[in-house]
Scaffold this active site. Structure first.
Site, mmCIF file in Angstrom:
data_model
loop_
_atom_site.group_PDB
_atom_site.id
_atom_site.type_symbol
_atom_site.label_atom_id
_atom_site.label_comp_id
_atom_site.label_asym_id
_atom_site.label_seq_id
_atom_site.Cartn_x
_atom_site.Cartn_y
_atom_site.Cartn_z
ATOM 1 N N GLY A 45 96.897 54.424 26.062
ATOM 2 C CA GLY A 45 96.730 54.453 27.406
ATOM 3 C C GLY A 45 94.985 54.856 27.681
ATOM 4 N N CYS A 46 94.619 55.747 26.771
ATOM 5 C CA CYS A 46 93.345 56.390 26.825
ATOM 6 C C CYS A 46 92.224 55.060 26.382
ATOM 7 C CB CYS A 46 93.210 57.755 26.287
ATOM 8 S SG CYS A 46 94.057 58.999 26.803
ATOM 9 N N THR A 47 92.569 54.813 25.465
ATOM 10 C CA THR A 47 91.763 53.473 24.744
ATOM 11 C C THR A 47 91.756 52.233 25.861
ATOM 12 O OG1 THR A 47 92.421 53.979 22.473
ATOM 13 C CG2 THR A 47 91.577 51.608 23.019
ATOM 14 N N GLY A 50 89.372 53.480 28.742
ATOM 15 C CA GLY A 50 87.843 53.559 28.351
ATOM 16 C C GLY A 50 87.413 52.049 28.195
#
Length: 155
Positions: A45-47, A50
């Site tokens: 999710g964080c990738t 970003g």
């Protein structure tokens, strides 16, 4: 330090970031600032989050807006994460949770039956004058970067 409030000036802060920088909110006056808090470098999710901000960076820059991703990861992890995904914006390391506390993003979370304190995915939009104009808490990644971009356009 009290936490931030909508339509109030965000307290001045400085924090270490990638590119051997120290980000100072006061130095960003005159630009819109997007601060997005995420749980951990190199997680799915964080990738994606970003990458979504990365892919819209030209549009944010055209609106005189700077973006910073923030997590509790260290600068070395941030540098690797940023390079791997070619993020054109810097990542702030908040290992001591100063910004997490200021923006009140630490929450009790559960994963596989275990409870822990972690970052609740959240984004904050600060206007050219340093005033918090919009906040998103409990963010779902899909479509979020577009929602933030629309909010910047509305300033």
């Amino acid at each position: 330090m009290p936490s931030v409030e909508l339509n109030h000036t965000v307290p001045a802060f400085e924090a270490p970031a990638t590119g051997d920088q120290t980000v100072q909110l006061s130095a960003l006056r005159g630009k819109h600032v997007v601060l997005y808090f995420y749980p951990k470098d190199n997680t799915p999710g964080c990738t994606t989050e970003g990458q979504d901000f990365r892919d819209r960076m030209d549009q944010f820059e055209a609106l005189d807006t700077v973006i910073f991703g923030i997590s509790r990861d260290g600068l070395r992890a941030h540098e690797n994460f940023r390079a791997k995904h070619e993020f054109p914006f810097h990542l702030i390391s908040d290992k001591d949770e100063t910004l997490c506390k200021l923006f009140d993003v630490i929450r009790l979370k559960k994963l596989y039956g275990k409870e822990y304190m972690g970052i609740d995915r959240s984004t904050f939009l600060i206007d050219r004058h340093g005033i918090l104009r919009k906040e998103w808490r409990g963010v779902k990644v899909n479509g979020h970067a577009d929602e933030v971009l629309d909010a910047v356009r509305g300033l």
